[in-house]
Design a protein around this motif. Structure first.
Motif, short mmCIF file in Angstrom:
data_model
loop_
_atom_site.label_atom_id
_atom_site.label_comp_id
_atom_site.label_asym_id
_atom_site.label_seq_id
_atom_site.Cartn_x
_atom_site.Cartn_y
_atom_site.Cartn_z
N THR A 220 20.77 -84.61 -61.25
CA THR A 220 21.99 -84.92 -62.13
C THR A 220 21.68 -85.43 -63.30
O THR A 220 22.04 -85.07 -64.62
CB THR A 220 22.92 -85.71 -61.52
OG1 THR A 220 23.16 -85.21 -60.05
CG2 THR A 220 24.17 -85.95 -62.18
N GLN A 221 20.64 -86.45 -63.39
CA GLN A 221 20.16 -86.95 -64.84
C GLN A 221 19.58 -85.99 -65.58
O GLN A 221 19.65 -86.01 -67.06
CB GLN A 221 19.23 -88.18 -64.31
CG GLN A 221 19.96 -89.43 -63.78
CD GLN A 221 18.85 -90.43 -63.11
OE1 GLN A 221 17.68 -90.09 -63.25
NE2 GLN A 221 19.36 -91.52 -62.98
N VAL B 164 22.25 -83.81 -67.10
CA VAL B 164 22.99 -84.78 -68.13
C VAL B 164 22.22 -84.59 -69.55
O VAL B 164 22.82 -84.44 -70.49
CB VAL B 164 23.40 -86.00 -67.76
CG1 VAL B 164 23.70 -87.01 -68.77
CG2 VAL B 164 24.49 -86.00 -66.44
N LYS B 165 21.03 -85.10 -69.42
CA LYS B 165 19.97 -84.98 -70.39
C LYS B 165 20.04 -83.56 -71.09
O LYS B 165 20.14 -83.26 -72.41
CB LYS B 165 18.68 -85.36 -70.12
CG LYS B 165 18.31 -86.81 -69.86
CD LYS B 165 16.90 -87.14 -69.28
CE LYS B 165 16.98 -88.51 -68.76
NZ LYS B 165 15.61 -88.91 -68.28
N LYS B 166 19.93 -82.46 -70.26
CA LYS B 166 19.84 -81.09 -70.92
C LYS B 166 21.15 -80.70 -71.61
O LYS B 166 21.21 -80.54 -72.68
CB LYS B 166 19.55 -80.24 -69.80
CG LYS B 166 19.46 -78.87 -70.19
CD LYS B 166 19.02 -77.87 -69.08
CE LYS B 166 18.92 -76.71 -69.60
NZ LYS B 166 18.55 -75.57 -68.11
N ALA B 167 22.29 -81.11 -70.96
CA ALA B 167 23.92 -80.98 -71.49
C ALA B 167 23.80 -81.63 -72.80
O ALA B 167 24.39 -81.43 -73.92
CB ALA B 167 24.89 -81.21 -70.52
N THR B 168 23.32 -83.08 -73.06
CA THR B 168 23.35 -83.82 -73.92
C THR B 168 22.55 -83.48 -75.20
O THR B 168 23.24 -83.27 -76.30
CB THR B 168 22.85 -85.49 -73.49
OG1 THR B 168 23.58 -85.74 -72.64
CG2 THR B 168 23.13 -86.43 -74.75
N ALA B 169 21.33 -82.64 -74.86
CA ALA B 169 20.55 -82.25 -75.86
C ALA B 169 21.09 -80.98 -76.38
O ALA B 169 21.22 -80.80 -77.66
CB ALA B 169 19.23 -82.23 -75.29
N ALA C 295 24.46 -80.31 -76.54
CA ALA C 295 25.37 -80.76 -77.22
C ALA C 295 24.98 -81.43 -78.53
O ALA C 295 25.70 -81.07 -79.70
CB ALA C 295 26.42 -81.69 -76.68
N THR C 296 24.22 -82.10 -78.71
CA THR C 296 23.18 -82.78 -79.80
C THR C 296 22.99 -81.52 -80.84
O THR C 296 23.11 -81.69 -82.11
CB THR C 296 22.40 -83.71 -79.65
OG1 THR C 296 23.02 -84.55 -78.60
CG2 THR C 296 22.10 -84.46 -80.81
N SER D 88 25.70 -79.88 -82.88
CA SER D 88 26.29 -80.55 -83.79
C SER D 88 25.72 -80.80 -85.38
O SER D 88 24.91 -80.17 -85.54
CB SER D 88 26.46 -82.14 -83.55
OG SER D 88 27.39 -82.14 -82.19
#
Length: 152
Positions: free
Chosen positions: A137-138, A141-146, A148-149, A152
């Motif tokens: 899960t972590q 989340v890191k992959k999804a955050t990366a 999304a970033t 942007s």
């Protein structure tokens, strides 16, 4: 006329994004079958021993019945034979009931031991699965955050 959209491909892609590790289910199944096998062995051993006790009790009773059924010269001997048979039957009952109690005690101890062992195994397996799920899960989340970033 409206055409119903086909969500097959969308669902396949969505399910691919949520990988499921089936090894934990397979391990749980193996653990359950192993526990079932051990419990069956305990039950079968108890049934076997109980059958042996019952058979011995029947043999002992039948051999005593032979003494009771033999002809006697004096009527008082019949009363004594009946008294002896009743005394022997009472003693045999106590002995065999104690043997049955030992079988039940052993089954209880073996069952408690198996359940404690299974509980420890399940707790360890659950902890391992939870740790793996947390790591995955972590990472997601890191992959999804990366991702999304990066957009942007």
């Amino acid at each position: 006329m409206a055409k119903t959209p086909d969500f097959t491909k969308t669902m396949q892609e969505m399910m691919a994004k949520f990988p499921v590790d089936t090894s934990s289910f397979q391990d749980a199944f193996k653990s359950q079958t192993a526990l079932g096998e051990k419990m069956a062995k305990v039950a079968l051993a108890a049934a076997e021993r109980s059958t042996e006790i019952s058979a011995q009790w029947a043999k002992d009773t039948i051999s005593r019945m032979g003494e009771l059924a033999s002809s006697k010269d004096d009527p008082a001997e019949y009363a004594k034979a009946m008294s002896d048979f009743a005394t022997a039957a009472t003693e045999m009952a106590a002995e065999h009931m104690a043997a049955f109690a030992e079988v039940a005690k052993k089954v209880q101890m073996d069952t408690v031991d198996l359940m404690l062992t299974a509980g420890k195994d399940i707790a360890a397996e659950t902890q391992k699965v939870a740790e793996t799920a947390t790591r995955e899960t972590q990472a997601a989340v890191k992959k999804a955050t990366a991702a999304a970033t990066a957009k942007s």
